[in-house]
Design a protein around this motif. Structure first.
Motif, PDB file in Angstrom:
ATOM      1  N   ASN A   1     -39.546 -42.699 -77.859  1.00  0.00           N
ATOM      2  CA  ASN A   1     -41.145 -42.099 -78.186  1.00  0.00           C
ATOM      3  C   ASN A   1     -41.836 -42.985 -79.012  1.00  0.00           C
ATOM      4  O   ASN A   1     -43.363 -43.140 -78.721  1.00  0.00           O
TER       5      ASN A   1
ATOM      6  N   ASN B   1     -43.517 -45.223 -77.023  1.00  0.00           N
ATOM      7  CA  ASN B   1     -43.882 -45.584 -76.184  1.00  0.00           C
ATOM      8  C   ASN B   1     -45.507 -45.410 -77.046  1.00  0.00           C
ATOM      9  O   ASN B   1     -46.927 -44.838 -76.971  1.00  0.00           O
ATOM     10  N   ASN B   2     -45.800 -44.506 -78.647  1.00  0.00           N
ATOM     11  CA  ASN B   2     -46.406 -45.437 -79.143  1.00  0.00           C
ATOM     12  C   ASN B   2     -46.644 -46.386 -79.400  1.00  0.00           C
ATOM     13  O   ASN B   2     -48.255 -46.588 -79.964  1.00  0.00           O
TER      14      ASN B   2
ATOM     15  N   SER C   1     -47.836 -48.291 -76.067  1.00  0.00           N
ATOM     16  CA  SER C   1     -48.087 -49.239 -74.823  1.00  0.00           C
ATOM     17  C   SER C   1     -48.705 -49.466 -75.079  1.00  0.00           C
ATOM     18  O   SER C   1     -49.464 -50.099 -73.656  1.00  0.00           O
TER      19      SER C   1
ATOM     20  N   LYS D   1     -50.542 -45.399 -78.821  1.00  0.00           N
ATOM     21  CA  LYS D   1     -50.556 -44.822 -77.272  1.00  0.00           C
ATOM     22  C   LYS D   1     -51.751 -44.269 -76.198  1.00  0.00           C
ATOM     23  O   LYS D   1     -50.552 -44.010 -75.222  1.00  0.00           O
TER      24      LYS D   1
END
Length: 541
Positions: free
Chosen positions: A347, A350-351, A353, A433
């Motif tokens: 997670n 992903n923050n 990315s 994100k």
């Protein structure tokens, strides 16, 4: 186009050319026929096939997919043919064939293995002695001296036990001794193992038969028997004492780690401000992420150390019974910690990315002359370094002062300008994100440039607005210098200048404290007489 055959050799699947397969099949059949009356014939043929599989695997490392006829011929030349070493021919024939066979073998480089055939504990000492071709007694004495004299022998032995592989196959045992891995030596090694096994069995039966005899009893009670018995008791006592100390160390170490984890959880929750708790909170977008991160980390790290404490208590109090229920419960909780940390890890990836860059022009006052002085304000970082503090997280100089995040990640680049005035561009970048999230995080960077007449003072760090999380933000200033105008780099600018191009290719660290004029080719030093440039350094090196 040739037809290929799929074969399983030594547990490895190979694609082999049809002609090569026929030759290999005939060779293996001749091997089986030659050894069909030999003791241990199955082990001999199995080890020969395993060795041939190793040779074929080496051939396929270059990227080829199929074993060809030349590969089989080379393997047979290395291993030797049955007619080269079998039969009861005359001595002259045997001599010539032995020479022929020796030439067909491959010279094997010695490799280190654990020799479990002559082991006392794990076969480490006997394996090293086989590699060095010396008596294993000397290696064992060396480890004994290191154990009682320096205290490192035990840990070194355990590490070598883990690192050094065991010599399981006959080929590995031959490599350990530096002997050629061919059919003759494989046969010889297996026969020696069979003979040793028979000898051990006969000795065992003899000892069992004489166990209660008067002569055997007197031997055991003899002087040397008593010496050996006393020595064994001393070793056992020393090992027992050492185990107690290991148990105490496990308990103390486990308690320290548990205290650290408890304090970390209290710090993350805000109940006990400690160390880097404020910094850790900068990496999590929500309180729920922070909560689950503390739970997952505690389980992931805490459970192994709690079990380490339990192991310490078992060593101290000689608890032999293992609690299977406790092990299952501990493993379950640890697995839960692994799952929580894994989910949070992906997670967090992903923050970060997406990346966004925000550029803006900064208006500066033009100097009276053609020279602009550049300096850096390091008051904040110097004050921080002068104070005692606990800071285990060091990412881009990230720190929290009075509840506000401060980052020492400022770069200064100097380029040739296209106008007759000094120009300054501010570039703020960040990850996020989404592109909008990254743009907002980049825009949250706050910094200040101070100009005093011809002196331009850059910040050494920047701050983040309140409630803004750390997204690996970066602040870069680009100073555009017109051709014919000059700059002076004060010594403190070495902390922010970033790979500045110049005609002499001088390193950034050597550019400070000097005056540079912009030319059509780039910056040129005005007062650098005697300064060696980067190319000169590299030529000397």
């Amino acid at each position: 186009m040739n037809k290929t055959v799929t074969v399983n050799l030594g547990g490895i699947v190979f694609h082999i050319d049809e002609d090569a397969y026929e030759m290999l099949h005939q060779y293996l059949e001749s091997i089986k026929s030659h050894f069909h009356t030999s003791e241990g014939k199955d082990e001999i043929t199995s080890d020969i096939e395993a060795r041939i599989a190793e040779l074929f695997s080496e051939k396929l490392k270059s990227g080829r997919q199929v074993i060809i006829l030349a590969d089989v011929q080379e393997a047979i030349a290395i291993m030797g043919k049955p007619e080269d070493f079998g039969g009861d021919e005359k001595s002259s024939d045997n001599s010539s064939k032995e020479e022929k066979f020796q030439s067909s073998g491959t010279t094997t480089k010695r490799r280190v293995y654990r020799n479990t055939d002559e082991k006392v504990l794990g076969g480490v000492c006997s394996g090293i002695s086989s590699y060095l071709d010396i008596d294993p007694l000397w290696i064992r004495l060396l480890f004994a001296v290191m154990f009682f004299g320096f205290g490192t022998g035990f840990f070194l032995y355990i590490i070598l036990w883990i690192v050094i592989p065991e010599a399981k196959t006959t080929a590995q045992k031959l490599e350990m001794k530096g002997e050629k891995v061919n059919v003759e030596n494989i046969e010889k090694n297996i026969k020696e193992e069979m003979d040793n096994l028979k000898k051990k069995f006969e000795d065992f039966k003899k000892d069992a038969k004489n166990m209660g005899s008067k002569e055997n009893t007197e031997k055991v009670r003899g002087f040397f028997g008593n010496i050996v018995h006393a020595f064994v008791q001393i070793i056992l006592f020393a090992v027992n004492i050492f185990a107690k100390f290991i148990g105490i160390f496990f308990i103390i170490f486990g308690i320290v780690i548990c205290i650290i984890l408890i304090r970390l959880m209290l710090g993350l929750s805000g109940l006990m401000p400690i160390g880097d708790s404020d910094l850790v909170r900068l990496f999590f977008d929500t309180k729920s992420e922070l909560f689950w991160a503390s739970i997952g980390t505690t389980l992931l790290i805490g459970i192994p150390f709690l079990m380490l404490m339990y192991k310490g208590f078992r060593l101290i109090f000689d608890i032999k019974i293992r609690n299977k229920t406790l092990n299952i419960v501990a493993a379950s909780f640890w697995l839960v910690g692994v799952i929580i940390c894994s989910v949070l890890f992906f997670n967090m990836i992903n923050n970060y990315s997406e990346k966004s860059v925000v550029r803006s022009d900064i208006s500066i006052k033009q100097p009276n002359g053609d020279l602009l002085f550049l300096d850096v304000n390091r008051a904040n970082i110097d004050e921080w370094n002068s104070r005692w503090h606990v800071n285990t997280i060091n990412i881009n100089g990230l720190r929290v002062i009075n509840g506000k995040a401060m980052v020492s990640d400022v770069d200064l680049k100097i380029q040739k300008g296209n106008s007759d005035k000094f120009e300054l561009v501010k570039v703020q970048s960040s990850r996020g994100k989404t592109p909008q999230d990254a743009s907002d995080a980049a825009s949250a960077i706050t910094s200040e440039i101070v100009q005093q007449d011809s002196l331009l003072i850059f910040p050494n760090d920047y701050t983040l607005d309140n409630n803004v999380k750390f997204k690996f933000q970066n602040l870069t200033y680009i100073l555009k210098v017109p051709v014919g105008k000059s700059i002076y780099l004060a010594p403190k600018t070495k902390h922010i200048i970033d790979d500045i191009d110049n005609v002499t290719d001088t390193r950034d660290a050597d550019m400070v404290g000097r005056k540079w004029v912009m030319t059509d080719r780039g910056l040129k030093c005005v007062d650098c007489a005697g300064l060696r440039n980067r190319r000169h350094h590299d030529d000397e090196d």
